[in-house]
Design a protein around this motif. Sequence first.
Motif, PDB file in Angstrom:
ATOM      1  N   ASP A   1     -24.574  14.249 -30.560  1.00 49.68           N
ATOM      2  CA  ASP A   1     -25.665  13.624 -29.811  1.00 49.68           C
ATOM      3  C   ASP A   1     -25.616  12.107 -29.957  1.00 49.68           C
ATOM      4  N   PHE A   2     -25.412  11.638 -31.187  1.00 48.95           N
ATOM      5  CA  PHE A   2     -25.334  10.199 -31.408  1.00 48.95           C
ATOM      6  C   PHE A   2     -24.184   9.581 -30.616  1.00 48.95           C
ATOM      7  N   ASP A   3     -23.068  10.281 -30.524  1.00 52.87           N
ATOM      8  CA  ASP A   3     -21.928   9.757 -29.770  1.00 52.87           C
ATOM      9  C   ASP A   3     -22.270   9.624 -28.283  1.00 52.87           C
ATOM     10  N   LYS A   4     -22.988  10.618 -27.746  1.00 58.60           N
ATOM     11  CA  LYS A   4     -23.394  10.554 -26.334  1.00 58.60           C
ATOM     12  C   LYS A   4     -24.371   9.400 -26.118  1.00 58.60           C
ATOM     13  N   ILE A   5     -25.350   9.281 -27.015  1.00 48.71           N
ATOM     14  CA  ILE A   5     -26.356   8.225 -26.887  1.00 48.71           C
ATOM     15  C   ILE A   5     -25.695   6.850 -26.954  1.00 48.71           C
ATOM     16  N   LYS A   6     -24.731   6.697 -27.841  1.00 48.30           N
ATOM     17  CA  LYS A   6     -24.002   5.422 -27.959  1.00 48.30           C
ATOM     18  C   LYS A   6     -23.284   5.090 -26.659  1.00 48.30           C
ATOM     19  N   ALA A   7     -22.634   6.096 -26.067  1.00 51.56           N
ATOM     20  CA  ALA A   7     -21.903   5.864 -24.814  1.00 51.56           C
ATOM     21  C   ALA A   7     -22.868   5.472 -23.696  1.00 51.56           C
ATOM     22  N   TRP A   8     -24.024   6.130 -23.625  1.00 55.26           N
ATOM     23  CA  TRP A   8     -25.008   5.787 -22.588  1.00 55.26           C
ATOM     24  C   TRP A   8     -25.564   4.385 -22.794  1.00 55.26           C
ATOM     25  N   TYR A   9     -25.820   4.049 -24.033  1.00 60.65           N
ATOM     26  CA  TYR A   9     -26.379   2.730 -24.344  1.00 60.65           C
ATOM     27  C   TYR A   9     -25.400   1.628 -23.940  1.00 60.65           C
ATOM     28  N   GLU A  10     -24.146   1.829 -24.257  1.00 64.16           N
ATOM     29  CA  GLU A  10     -23.137   0.839 -23.887  1.00 64.16           C
ATOM     30  C   GLU A  10     -22.989   0.735 -22.370  1.00 64.16           C
ATOM     31  N   ALA A  11     -23.069   1.884 -21.692  1.00 60.87           N
ATOM     32  CA  ALA A  11     -22.976   1.871 -20.230  1.00 60.87           C
ATOM     33  C   ALA A  11     -24.196   1.204 -19.610  1.00 60.87           C
ATOM     34  N   LEU A  12     -25.351   1.420 -20.218  1.00 61.23           N
ATOM     35  CA  LEU A  12     -26.568   0.754 -19.731  1.00 61.23           C
ATOM     36  C   LEU A  12     -26.461  -0.757 -19.900  1.00 61.23           C
ATOM     37  N   ASP A  13     -25.891  -1.192 -21.006  1.00 54.51           N
ATOM     38  CA  ASP A  13     -25.678  -2.629 -21.220  1.00 54.51           C
ATOM     39  C   ASP A  13     -24.729  -3.215 -20.178  1.00 54.51           C
ATOM     40  N   THR A  14     -23.725  -2.434 -19.826  1.00 64.35           N
ATOM     41  CA  THR A  14     -22.800  -2.881 -18.786  1.00 64.35           C
ATOM     42  C   THR A  14     -23.530  -3.038 -17.456  1.00 64.35           C
ATOM     43  N   ARG A  15     -24.410  -2.082 -17.168  1.00 58.79           N
ATOM     44  CA  ARG A  15     -25.211  -2.167 -15.938  1.00 58.79           C
ATOM     45  C   ARG A  15     -26.129  -3.380 -15.976  1.00 58.79           C
ATOM     46  N   LYS A  16     -26.645  -3.703 -17.152  1.00 60.59           N
ATOM     47  CA  LYS A  16     -27.535  -4.865 -17.289  1.00 60.59           C
ATOM     48  C   LYS A  16     -26.818  -6.157 -16.872  1.00 60.59           C
ATOM     49  N   ASN A  17     -25.549  -6.252 -17.191  1.00 59.16           N
ATOM     50  CA  ASN A  17     -24.787  -7.445 -16.803  1.00 59.16           C
ATOM     51  C   ASN A  17     -24.778  -7.631 -15.293  1.00 59.16           C
ATOM     52  N   THR A  18     -24.723  -6.503 -14.581  1.00 57.56           N
ATOM     53  CA  THR A  18     -24.757  -6.561 -13.114  1.00 57.56           C
ATOM     54  C   THR A  18     -26.154  -6.909 -12.617  1.00 57.56           C
ATOM     55  N   VAL A  19     -27.164  -6.293 -13.227  1.00 59.75           N
ATOM     56  CA  VAL A  19     -28.545  -6.505 -12.798  1.00 59.75           C
ATOM     57  C   VAL A  19     -28.982  -7.955 -13.016  1.00 59.75           C
ATOM     58  N   GLU A  20     -28.474  -8.574 -14.064  1.00 65.45           N
ATOM     59  CA  GLU A  20     -28.819  -9.979 -14.327  1.00 65.45           C
ATOM     60  C   GLU A  20     -28.457 -10.865 -13.138  1.00 65.45           C
ATOM     61  N   LYS A  21     -27.392 -10.511 -12.448  1.00 60.98           N
ATOM     62  CA  LYS A  21     -26.944 -11.302 -11.302  1.00 60.98           C
ATOM     63  C   LYS A  21     -27.730 -10.975 -10.033  1.00 60.98           C
ATOM     64  N   GLU A  22     -28.555  -9.930 -10.110  1.00 62.59           N
ATOM     65  CA  GLU A  22     -29.307  -9.485  -8.932  1.00 62.59           C
ATOM     66  C   GLU A  22     -30.770  -9.912  -8.978  1.00 62.59           C
ATOM     67  N   GLY A  23     -31.087 -10.812  -9.914  1.00 64.54           N
ATOM     68  CA  GLY A  23     -32.443 -11.345  -9.925  1.00 64.54           C
ATOM     69  C   GLY A  23     -33.320 -10.875 -11.059  1.00 64.54           C
ATOM     70  N   LEU A  24     -32.754 -10.406 -12.158  1.00 64.86           N
ATOM     71  CA  LEU A  24     -33.556 -10.004 -13.313  1.00 64.86           C
ATOM     72  C   LEU A  24     -34.337 -11.202 -13.831  1.00 64.86           C
ATOM     73  N   THR A  25     -35.645 -11.055 -14.019  1.00 65.14           N
ATOM     74  CA  THR A  25     -36.459 -12.182 -14.450  1.00 65.14           C
ATOM     75  C   THR A  25     -36.175 -12.535 -15.903  1.00 65.14           C
ATOM     76  N   SER A  26     -36.415 -13.786 -16.234  1.00 64.25           N
ATOM     77  CA  SER A  26     -36.181 -14.221 -17.609  1.00 64.25           C
ATOM     78  C   SER A  26     -37.137 -13.537 -18.570  1.00 64.25           C
ATOM     79  N   GLU A  27     -38.354 -13.240 -18.090  1.00 62.81           N
ATOM     80  CA  GLU A  27     -39.319 -12.550 -18.950  1.00 62.81           C
ATOM     81  C   GLU A  27     -38.818 -11.147 -19.313  1.00 62.81           C
ATOM     82  N   ASP A  28     -38.375 -10.391 -18.318  1.00 63.73           N
ATOM     83  CA  ASP A  28     -37.864  -9.046 -18.575  1.00 63.73           C
ATOM     84  C   ASP A  28     -36.596  -9.096 -19.426  1.00 63.73           C
TER      85      ASP A  28
END
Length: 223
Positions: free
Chosen positions: A160-187
Motif C-alpha cells: 500500500d505504501f508503495d502505491k501511495i508513494k507512486a501516486w504522490y509522485e505522479a500528483l507532484d508531476t501533475r502539479k508542475n503542469t497545473v502551475e503553468k495553467e494559472g495556479l494561484t500563489s495562495e493555493d
Amino acid sequence: MKKLNVMLGAVLVAAGLTSCKTDTEMAAENKIDRYESFYDSVNNLEDEEKMANWNAIKAEHKNRLSEADAAIETMKEEEQEDAQERINDTKQKYEEMEMTVSENVNNAAANTLYVSYFGEGNGIGNDMKFEWVNKDNILSVYERFVATFDANKDNYSRQDFDKIKAWYEALDTRKNTVEKEGLTSEDNGEIAKLKLGFAPKFKWERMTAKGDENEAAKEAANE
C-alpha cells in the motif's frame, strides 16, 4: 445372439473388476474425484464470489489436494500413474485460476485504495496522469490526500505504501503542469505547507511498515 453374449460377458468382467476393489481403493478414488469436483465447483463461481471467498477457497484446496496426494499411496501400482496425472492436471488448472483471481483481488484492492485518496470517478488505481486535477481543485486533492493518509497510515501494508508513494509522485508531476495553467500563489503556498509536513511523516511510516513486515516474516520462518 453370439454378439449379445460377448457384450454380456464384457459387462460381467467389468463388474467383477469393480467388485474386486477394496473399500480403501474405492475411498482413494473418491478423494481424487472430490479434488476434481472441488476445482470444477470453484471454477464455476462468479469472479466476485471467488474474490470474496478466496482465503477459504485456498484453505479448502490445500486440504483437498493433501487428501488426493495421500490417496495415491493406497492405490494399486498400475493405477497410480493415471491418478497422479489427474491430480497434476487439476492442480495446474487451479494454479492458473489462482493467478487470475489474485490479480483481480490486487486490482480491486488498488482501486479501493485509490478511491479513498481521490474519490469516485477520478480515474482508477493505475492512473498516473491525473488529468482531472486542475488549478481549481488541486489544493483540495492534496488536502484529501494528506488527511486520508493521516487517518489510515497504521493500517497500510508495504505494498500500500508503495502505491501511495507512486501516486504522490505522479500528483507532484501533475502539479508542475497545473502551475503553468494559472495556479494561484495562495493555493501553491498551502500545497507547499502540506507537502512539507507530509514528506517526513510518510517516509517514517513507510520505513516502519517495511521493518514490521520483515520482522514478521522472520518470525514466521522460525516457527
